[in-house]
Design an enzyme around this catalytic site. Sequence first.
Site, PDB file in Angstrom:
ATOM      1  N   ASP A  16       0.865  -1.183   0.000  1.00 29.69           N
ATOM      2  CA  ASP A  16       0.000   0.000   0.000  1.00 29.69           C
ATOM      3  C   ASP A  16       0.904   1.238   0.000  1.00 29.69           C
ATOM      4  O   ASP A  16       1.700   1.421   0.925  1.00 29.69           O
ATOM      5  CB  ASP A  16      -0.847  -0.067   1.282  1.00 29.69           C
ATOM      6  N   ASN A  30      -6.847  12.601 -11.176  1.00 30.03           N
ATOM      7  CA  ASN A  30      -7.579  12.956 -12.402  1.00 30.03           C
ATOM      8  C   ASN A  30      -7.389  14.451 -12.643  1.00 30.03           C
ATOM      9  O   ASN A  30      -6.917  15.173 -11.759  1.00 30.03           O
ATOM     10  CB  ASN A  30      -9.064  12.594 -12.290  1.00 30.03           C
ATOM     11  N   VAL A  39      -6.090   4.407  -5.821  1.00 30.96           N
ATOM     12  CA  VAL A  39      -4.965   4.909  -5.040  1.00 30.96           C
ATOM     13  C   VAL A  39      -5.183   6.383  -4.656  1.00 30.96           C
ATOM     14  O   VAL A  39      -4.757   6.821  -3.585  1.00 30.96           O
ATOM     15  CB  VAL A  39      -3.640   4.665  -5.818  1.00 30.96           C
ATOM     16  N   ASP A  40      -5.888   7.112  -5.498  1.00 29.11           N
ATOM     17  CA  ASP A  40      -6.201   8.524  -5.230  1.00 29.11           C
ATOM     18  C   ASP A  40      -7.013   8.646  -3.935  1.00 29.11           C
ATOM     19  O   ASP A  40      -6.680   9.429  -3.029  1.00 29.11           O
ATOM     20  CB  ASP A  40      -6.996   9.066  -6.436  1.00 29.11           C
ATOM     21  N   GLY A 128      -5.649   0.971 -13.267  1.00 28.05           N
ATOM     22  CA  GLY A 128      -6.833   0.599 -12.494  1.00 28.05           C
ATOM     23  C   GLY A 128      -8.076   1.089 -13.214  1.00 28.05           C
ATOM     24  O   GLY A 128      -8.430   0.598 -14.283  1.00 28.05           O
TER      25      GLY A 128
HETATM   26  N1  APR Z   1      -1.331   1.582  -2.974  1.00 30.79           N
HETATM   27  C1  APR Z   1      -0.777   1.221  -4.148  1.00 30.79           C
HETATM   28  N2  APR Z   1      -1.491   0.966  -5.250  1.00 30.79           N
HETATM   29  C2  APR Z   1      -2.835   1.054  -5.171  1.00 30.79           C
HETATM   30  C3  APR Z   1      -3.505   1.420  -3.986  1.00 30.79           C
HETATM   31  C4  APR Z   1      -2.695   1.687  -2.848  1.00 30.79           C
HETATM   32  N3  APR Z   1      -3.220   2.035  -1.683  1.00 30.79           N
HETATM   33  N4  APR Z   1      -4.837   1.440  -4.232  1.00 30.79           N
HETATM   34  C5  APR Z   1      -4.998   1.072  -5.523  1.00 30.79           C
HETATM   35  N5  APR Z   1      -3.801   0.836  -6.089  1.00 30.79           N
HETATM   36  C6  APR Z   1      -3.460   0.412  -7.460  1.00 30.79           C
HETATM   37  C7  APR Z   1      -4.542  -0.232  -8.284  1.00 30.79           C
HETATM   38  O1  APR Z   1      -4.644  -1.611  -7.946  1.00 30.79           O
HETATM   39  C8  APR Z   1      -3.993  -0.055  -9.692  1.00 30.79           C
HETATM   40  O2  APR Z   1      -3.082  -1.071 -10.006  1.00 30.79           O
HETATM   41  O3  APR Z   1      -3.121   1.566  -8.213  1.00 30.79           O
HETATM   42  C9  APR Z   1      -3.215   1.248  -9.599  1.00 30.79           C
HETATM   43  C10 APR Z   1      -3.851   2.425 -10.322  1.00 30.79           C
HETATM   44  O4  APR Z   1      -5.245   2.334 -10.214  1.00 30.79           O
HETATM   45  P1  APR Z   1      -6.203   3.573  -9.957  1.00 30.79           P
HETATM   46  O5  APR Z   1      -6.039   4.060  -8.569  1.00 30.79           O
HETATM   47  O6  APR Z   1      -7.560   3.155 -10.382  1.00 30.79           O
HETATM   48  O7  APR Z   1      -5.605   4.730 -10.927  1.00 30.79           O
HETATM   49  P2  APR Z   1      -5.819   5.004 -12.513  1.00 30.79           P
HETATM   50  O8  APR Z   1      -6.068   3.767 -13.273  1.00 30.79           O
HETATM   51  O9  APR Z   1      -4.667   5.883 -12.899  1.00 30.79           O
HETATM   52  O10 APR Z   1      -7.157   5.828 -12.558  1.00 30.79           O
HETATM   53  C11 APR Z   1      -7.196   7.162 -12.109  1.00 30.79           C
HETATM   54  O11 APR Z   1      -9.046   6.791 -10.675  1.00 30.79           O
HETATM   55  O12 APR Z   1      -9.211   7.147  -8.403  1.00 30.79           O
HETATM   56  C12 APR Z   1      -9.464   7.664  -9.646  1.00 30.79           C
HETATM   57  O13 APR Z   1      -9.282  10.013  -9.265  1.00 30.79           O
HETATM   58  C13 APR Z   1      -8.685   8.928  -9.902  1.00 30.79           C
HETATM   59  O14 APR Z   1     -10.036   9.436 -11.761  1.00 30.79           O
HETATM   60  C14 APR Z   1      -8.771   8.975 -11.381  1.00 30.79           C
HETATM   61  C15 APR Z   1      -8.617   7.534 -11.794  1.00 30.79           C
END
Ligand code: APR
Length: 182
Positions: A16, A30, A39-40, A128
């Site tokens: 994490d 975003n 992760v956001d 993600g």
């Molecule tokens: N630590 C590390 N990695 C994480 C965590 C965490 N706590 N939570 C999720 N992830 C991983 C997911 O499993 C994925 O492999 O981060 C990677 C990126 O996924 P997303 O968070 O969905 O990011 P992304 O695909 O770039 O999409 C961005 O998602 O949350 C919204 O505001 C954000 O609209 C934007 C979009």
Amino acid sequence: MKIIYLGTIIELIRGDITKITADAIVNAANSSLAGGGGVDGAIHRAAGRVIAEQCRKIVKKQGGCKTGEAVYTDAGNLDAKYIIHTVGPIYRVAASDETQLSSAYTNSLMLAKKLGARTIAFPSISTGIYRFPIKKASLIALKAIKRFVEENRETFKKITLVLFSEYDFNIYKMAVATVFDS
Ligand code: APR
């Protein structure tokens, strides 16, 4: 696992990213910097409300953050000095996706360098909610990091990629072998 490339440690961790210690922690945000899921959401929750307030100020000042670009805030309760918010592309099978994903990594590294960071941690940007295929994304991420290290020697002591699942971790492990052994 880790390797050392031109004096910089390139490290892969399964876990994490909100639990990591680094000068700069990168967020997969975003364009409206409004927070979200994935992760956001995790970073905003762990860092505290001050981050959303600073993001709102950035939006007011410059209208958000374009895809492939990066901005920064304080790190609130995270064990870091800065959060770098970058925006990866939503995968659309267009050639521009690859350039924009590469830019998200490079611009985050450039901003961290400007801030004086010596250690930086990335999540797997765009793989993600934005649905970028992870095999392709991992190669783009590591190529961008490799090129940055070559062009900015001795800038970073350590660059960490934090992968949330065992599956993602193994894909990135293969990408390290492909990109750094060639
Ligand atoms: N630590 C590390 N990695 C994480 C965590 C965490 N706590 N939570 C999720 N992830 C991983 C997911 O499993 C994925 O492999 O981060 C990677 C990126 O996924 P997303 O968070 O969905 O990011 P992304 O695909 O770039 O999409 C961005 O998602 O949350 C919204 O505001 C954000 O609209 C934007 C979009």
